[in-house]
Design an enzyme around this catalytic site. Structure first.
Site, mmCIF file in Angstrom:
data_model
loop_
_atom_site.group_PDB
_atom_site.id
_atom_site.type_symbol
_atom_site.label_atom_id
_atom_site.label_comp_id
_atom_site.label_asym_id
_atom_site.label_seq_id
_atom_site.Cartn_x
_atom_site.Cartn_y
_atom_site.Cartn_z
ATOM 1 N N ALA A 145 0.834 -1.204 0.000
ATOM 2 C CA ALA A 145 0.000 0.000 0.000
ATOM 3 C C ALA A 145 0.863 1.245 0.000
ATOM 4 O O ALA A 145 2.046 1.201 0.350
ATOM 5 C CB ALA A 145 -0.899 0.014 1.232
ATOM 6 N N TYR A 203 -5.450 9.292 2.149
ATOM 7 C CA TYR A 203 -5.018 7.965 2.571
ATOM 8 C C TYR A 203 -6.168 7.215 3.244
ATOM 9 O O TYR A 203 -6.480 6.070 2.904
ATOM 10 C CB TYR A 203 -3.827 8.065 3.533
ATOM 11 C CG TYR A 203 -3.538 6.756 4.235
ATOM 12 C CD1 TYR A 203 -2.974 5.684 3.551
ATOM 13 C CD2 TYR A 203 -3.853 6.585 5.586
ATOM 14 C CE1 TYR A 203 -2.733 4.472 4.183
ATOM 15 C CE2 TYR A 203 -3.607 5.383 6.232
ATOM 16 C CZ TYR A 203 -3.051 4.326 5.526
ATOM 17 O OH TYR A 203 -2.824 3.138 6.161
#
Length: 301
Positions: free
Chosen positions: A77, A144
């Protein structure tokens, strides 16, 4: 078991690889080394470990690494909040589209179970001091956090059509441990950096913000528990306890045995006042039981 770990050369991944190898599993790692260093490969050579350089945004890379696997642990990620603000498109591409690619590859290869790393950032601001439950309102305040929430939603949509794949989402709170980058539990890293140079610790705002900090060792146990015990679900992974940033600074100074002063900086817009995990569901369903407290910070000093 044959287990694929995406992002297996990152902070969490390295601990997990080591843990699972010690339990005699066959591990394949898929990593593009954006959050890690290739020199690490030489230090962790093992006959049961295969490392593939690749990107979860490229289907061929995923399909090459997922063949003959039983379990997939998806850690890869974009993890920086600041970077997500500067370049939100890339964060969404990796965290959302990359995960969609993983899901399709799992379907094609009859993977039994997928464990995915999410984040407490999906909750955003919590206006009360009530510990967050998995059913609490989600209101991310950064790209995010938004990307992780969208990722979760894509997994849940996928499961409605593909019931054979068991999916477990783990929402990690503030992780700390040796070898971490500033993106993980950044405040602890920053405090320790100041102490190492005998500078005063700087706290943003009044320091009354409360956080839930969790040792990397408990994080790894939670992933293993999810592999062994879980079927489907979303779980908070924290310590179940909160501490103010002021008290955290005092704990770290005490552990360092140094005479370090504390100073305060102006508050930052969007700083979350309270973030604490209710871990009841994880305890009950995946047998998660955190064992380490902030004393583990000693390893970082």
């Amino acid at each position: 078991m044959k287990i694929l770990i995406t992002g297996g050369m990152g902070f969490i991944g390295l601990y997990l690889v080591d843990y699972l190898l010690k339990k005699d599993n066959e591990i394949t790692v898929l990593d593009n080394f954006s959050n890690s260093n290739k020199s690490l490969i030489k230090r962790i050579r093992n006959k049961n470990l295969k490392i593939i350089e690749g990107d979860i945004r490229k289907n061929d890379d995923i399909l090459n690494s997922i063949k003959n696997q039983e379990i997939v642990v998806h850690l890869a990620a974009k993890i920086s909040v600041d970077e997500s603000i500067e370049n939100p498109n890339e964060t969404f591409d990796v965290n959302v589209n990359g995960t969609k690619n993983i899901l399709e590859a799992c379907k094609k290869n009859n993977i039994k179970k997928l464990i995915v790393a999410s984040s407490a950032a999906v909750y955003g601001e919590n206006t009360s001091q009530i510990k967050l439950k998995e059913i609490s309102k989600t209101n991310p305040i950064s790209p995010y956090g938004e990307s992780k929430l969208l990722m979760e939603n894509e997994i849940k949509k996928f499961q409605l059509k593909n019931t054979n794949l068991k999916c477990i989402i783990l929402r990690f709170f503030n992780i700390f441990g040796n070898g971490q980058s500033p993106e993980y539990a950044g405040v602890i890293t920053k405090f320790i950096e100041k102490i190492s140079t005998n500078e005063s610790i700087e706290i943003v705002g009044d320091g009354l913000q409360q956080r839930d900090f969790i040792s990397i060792y408990d994080v790894i146990e939670s992933v293993f528990n999810a592999i062994i015990n879980g079927n489907n679900g979303t779980y908070n992974i924290g310590s179940g306890k909160t501490i103010t940033i002021n008290d955290l600074a005092k704990v770290i100074i005490t552990l360092s045995k140094k005479n370090i002063k504390i100073s305060h900086l102006p508050s930052k817009k969007g700083d979350i006042k309270f973030s604490g995990a209710d871990i009841t569901l994880a305890k009950n369903e995946i047998k998660y039981s955190p064992k380490f407290n902030l004393e583990k910070i000693k390893e970082l000093l």
